[in-house]
Design a protein around this motif. Structure first.
Motif, PDB file in Angstrom:
ATOM      1  N   SER A  11       0.690  -1.333  -0.084  1.00  0.00           N
ATOM      2  CA  SER A  11      -0.096   0.052   0.141  1.00  0.00           C
ATOM      3  C   SER A  11       1.178   1.497  -0.317  1.00  0.00           C
ATOM      4  O   SER A  11       0.051   1.977  -0.088  1.00  0.00           O
ATOM      5  CB  SER A  11      -0.687   0.198   1.393  1.00  0.00           C
ATOM      6  OG  SER A  11      -0.316  -0.199   1.947  1.00  0.00           O
ATOM      7  N   GLU A  31       5.399   2.528   0.765  1.00  0.00           N
ATOM      8  CA  GLU A  31       6.742   2.100   0.784  1.00  0.00           C
ATOM      9  C   GLU A  31       6.013   1.381   2.734  1.00  0.00           C
ATOM     10  O   GLU A  31       5.556   1.454   3.080  1.00  0.00           O
ATOM     11  CB  GLU A  31       6.916   3.713   1.834  1.00  0.00           C
ATOM     12  CG  GLU A  31       9.026   2.751   1.298  1.00  0.00           C
ATOM     13  CD  GLU A  31       9.456   4.609   1.394  1.00  0.00           C
ATOM     14  OE1 GLU A  31      11.029   4.369   1.242  1.00  0.00           O
ATOM     15  OE2 GLU A  31       8.774   5.678   1.303  1.00  0.00           O
ATOM     16  N   GLN A  32       7.088   0.171   2.186  1.00  0.00           N
ATOM     17  CA  GLN A  32       7.369  -0.723   3.432  1.00  0.00           C
ATOM     18  C   GLN A  32       7.848   0.227   4.789  1.00  0.00           C
ATOM     19  O   GLN A  32       9.408   0.815   4.261  1.00  0.00           O
ATOM     20  CB  GLN A  32       8.026  -1.804   3.169  1.00  0.00           C
ATOM     21  CG  GLN A  32       7.855  -2.516   2.625  1.00  0.00           C
ATOM     22  CD  GLN A  32       8.408  -4.356   2.029  1.00  0.00           C
ATOM     23  OE1 GLN A  32       7.592  -4.810   2.724  1.00  0.00           O
ATOM     24  NE2 GLN A  32       8.692  -4.491   1.499  1.00  0.00           N
ATOM     25  N   LEU A  33       7.084   0.334   6.148  1.00  0.00           N
ATOM     26  CA  LEU A  33       7.763   0.726   7.049  1.00  0.00           C
ATOM     27  C   LEU A  33       8.629  -0.880   8.070  1.00  0.00           C
ATOM     28  O   LEU A  33       8.211  -1.086   8.344  1.00  0.00           O
ATOM     29  CB  LEU A  33       6.679   1.795   7.791  1.00  0.00           C
ATOM     30  CG  LEU A  33       6.372   2.884   6.964  1.00  0.00           C
ATOM     31  CD1 LEU A  33       5.639   3.444   7.031  1.00  0.00           C
ATOM     32  CD2 LEU A  33       7.534   4.369   6.349  1.00  0.00           C
TER      33      LEU A  33
END
Lengths: 371, 349
Positions: free
Chosen positions: B341, B343-345
């Motif tokens: 959904s 940027e990967q955090l």
């Protein structure tokens, strides 16, 4: 990969699934406490390997999810201040407050930085003496020692520009709150392995005895969880209610004592509001008076207003294990990871996000069929 | 050629004069002229003495052409296994290759931040030239702008490219058919993790090298071998998960993958486990997915594996709806591989 692949072995998983089926004679509801476990269950489809009747209920162990809206609003207020560097773990950045999230504050010129450890924030404070550096101290007992260490080091270095916005929460009081609710369906627990790696197992003994529930300290890999379920079901079938340790490779009975000592030195136990659950007595950590100068809420004189959750978000019921995410009417429709109504859809450890990510809208259909 | 242009520290613009980019280097006067002349024209080697004109005049072969553009922003500018310069050449050449085109000419637009060290720029220009030589393309036109200090991230590059299609196929999601084999050209996720580990100072013991590389050669080889390629897509931002979801939706078909067949190196896997990231969502810079007719899958895989040992056949296209990417886990049950959904955090614990 060493220390990982052996806990994801397909033959081992099937063997445990067979053993669980063999010992199960009637339906049982078991809650996995930690969001990390929930994700493993959905990611590897572990619930699909269990016999019919053994139901996994997803617990409140996601620190992002239970951080109250008021506190997120306070974080947004601090992050928007001029001359302030706001440091946070990555997955707090997308969590919506009542009006915005930290990513939006960052876009609107707030200096918001992702850190991997609270000690990184201390380093930033030492390198930027002219700025206020605030760390968003979120998490269970797992992350509390690192936060305590950051405050301890900042005090020793005399870093007057460092402070923390504290939202640390404790697992055992939350389990007690769930068990004392009349709607509680939980008959056994998989306790969070990493929390116990710090705190040990002893504090779960009185809960197991008082509520007569088995509690199995469990790891996070597929075989860990299946073995934890097997141990829990075995206890239930035999009428036992004991604390057992499945995750012995990481958890000692007494936990990590230097870490506990550091927590005691810096923090004191306080009441804390949990998002979607309400206030739970003696369920959080706050800074001791000796370290009050590092309390961002006091330092910046933040507003202490109460904020209502969106009415159509049922994340509170999800967090208490009373419904599964797809049973919420907003799931996948008005509430998606791109437009989350509640934190359980945002956090990488939230139960709603886990269902959406690994099952998608198909989960809604499945939920309707089982009802 | 490429070797003589390798960075030697001998920046053609005398350091003692201007060790860093000034606003005046974009101002249209003598300094800009000197920068273009000594840095870009010297570095890229202009095809004709009169090339310093507003546009390049090209003679193109007959047939279908492919045309693409991409902008490159990356920090740090120079990273383990590559730099923004080589990445900006490979990336655009790779984009052309995704329609089966052989790249011929590139343009290069530079947005320089005031204060960028001249030596850094020279090193990147040399790297672009070496990359262009490796891909057999020429950088034939360009542009330079300078922005105030604090208004750029050192250096942004835009490249556009023209290539020629020497095959009759329609390589597009529209051509994907039920039964197609899904191949990937090598191990996944190395670029994203390499960048993250230097940028965030994660201090992993071993330095991971980015997978940034040109990928046209095995594609042209597959075409020359008569392999019926239905679709190609490079696995950049959003990684395998984004790319395959886009194709599943565009083709209205279900893609079925087997988790155990997807190549991810142990070091990338370990870094992802530590950070709470999914390697299937991490960006690559020299990897692509190929959809080929099932009868050609074995030959296609052999060509890909000769080019990159990690190449693998990871699944196939199914006819059923819904149009999602389904992933069979190692333990048996299937799940969907969702489009990320955002940027990967990295997660808390």
């Amino acid at each position: 990969m060493k220390y990982l692949d052996e806990y994801r072995d397909a033959d081992g998983a099937r063997q445990y699934a067979r053993e669980i089926a063999r010992v199960t004679t009637r339906p049982w509801n078991i809650m996995e406490v930690c969001g990390g476990q929930t994700h493993s269950i959905l990611k590897f489809g572990l619930d699909q390997l269990l016999p019919e009747g053994v139901t996994l209920i997803h617990g409140p162990g996601c620190p992002v999810c239970v951080t109250p809206l008021e506190l997120i609003d306070q974080a947004l207020e601090i992050a928007a201040r001029p001359n302030t560097i706001f440091c946070s773990f990555g997955d707090m950045l997308r969590v919506p407050g009542s009006a915005a999230d930290l990513l939006s504050v960052k876009a609107a010129s707030g200096d918001v930085r992702i850190v991997y450890s609270p000690l990184d924030a201390v380093k930033i404070a030492a390198e930027n003496p002219a700025s206020e550096v605030v760390f968003f101290a979120v998490g269970f007992e797992t992350t509390a020692p690192a936060t305590a260490m950051s405050v301890y080091q900042a005090a020793r270095k005399g870093l007057g520009n460092f402070s923390i916005l504290v939202s640390h929460v404790l697992v055992p009081p939350a389990m007690e709150a769930l068990l004392s609710s009349p709607q509680c369906r939980v008959q056994g627990f998989l306790a969070a392995g990493h929390v116990c790696a710090v705190m040990g197992c002893a504090e779960y003994e009185p809960i197991a005895a008082k509520y007569h529930v088995p509690i199995v300290v469990t790891g996070f890999e597929p075989l860990d969880i299946l073995q934890g379920v097997f141990m829990c079901v075995s206890q239930l079938e035999e009428g036992r209610a004991e604390v057992e340790n499945q995750y012995a490779r990481a958890v000692r009975q007494t936990g990590n004592q230097p870490a506990q000592e550091l927590i005691r030195q810096v923090f004191t136990v306080v009441p804390r509001k949990w998002r979607g659950v309400g206030e739970i007595p003696q369920s959080g950590l706050g800074l001791r008076d000796a370290y009050a100068g590092f309390d961002a809420a006091k330092k910046f004189g933040l507003s202490r207003h109460t904020v209502e959750e969106p009415a159509d978000c049922l994340s509170g019921l999800v967090l208490q294990g009373r419904i599964k995410p797809p049973e919420c009417p907003a799931y996948g429709k008005r509430c998606t990871p791109e437009h989350p109504l509640g934190a359980t859809m945002v956090s990488s450890e939230g139960a709603c996000a886990a269902y959406y990510r690994y099952r998608g809208l198909a989960a809604v259909k499945a939920a309707c069929e089982t009802q | 050629m490429a070797d003589s242009l390798e960075f030697t520290g001998a920046c053609p613009i005398p350091i003692q004069q201007y060790p860093r980019i000034l606003l005046a280097h974009g101002g249209g006067g003598k300094l800009m002229h000197q920068l273009v002349e000594k840095m870009f024209l010297k570095g890229f080697g202009h095809p004709s003495p009169r090339a310093q004109h507003d546009s390049a005049v090209l003679t193109m072969p007959a047939g279908r052409l492919a045309f693409t553009t991409d902008s490159y922003v990356v920090q740090p500018l120079i990273f383990p296994g590559g730099d923004i310069g080589s990445m900006s050449v490979f990336g655009t050449v790779n984009d052309l290759a995704m329609s089966g085109a052989r790249a011929l000419h590139l343009s290069a637009g530079f947005i320089l931040e005031e204060g960028l060290p001249m030596e850094t720029l020279w090193r990147i220009v040399c790297s672009m030239r070496a990359a262009a030589d490796r891909c057999g393309v020429q950088i034939v036109t360009g542009d330079t702008k300078v922005v105030d200090k604090g208004r750029g991230d050192g250096l942004f590059i835009n490249t556009a490219g023209i290539g020629v299609l020497e095959h009759p196929l329609l390589i597009s999601p529209d051509s994907v058919r039920a039964g197609d084999a899904i191949l990937v050209s090598g191990d996944l996720g190395r670029h994203g993790i390499a960048i993250m580990s230097v940028r965030e100072g994660l201090g992993f013991e071993a330095t991971l090298q980015s997978d940034s590389a040109p990928v046209a050669a095995p594609i042209l080889e597959m075409l020359a071998a008569g392999i019926e390629i239905h679709c190609l897509r490079d696995l950049t931002r959003g990684g395998l998960a984004s790319t395959l979801n886009e194709i599943a939706q565009a083709a209205s078909l279900r893609l079925c993958l087997e988790d155990q067949l997807i190549p991810v190196r142990d070091d990338v896997h370990a870094a992802c486990e530590m950070l709470g990231l999914d390697p299937l969502l991490v960006a690559c810079e020299g990897r692509f997915a190929a959809f080929v007719a099932p009868r050609d899958a074995a030959r296609a895989l052999a060509i890909l594996q000769r080019s990159q040992a990690g190449a693998a056949r990871i699944g196939e296209v199914a006819a059923e709806m819904p149009a999602v990417v389904a992933l069979q886990t190692a333990l048996g049950p299937s799940r969907i591989l969702e489009m990320p959904s955002g940027e990967q955090l990295p997660r808390i614990c």
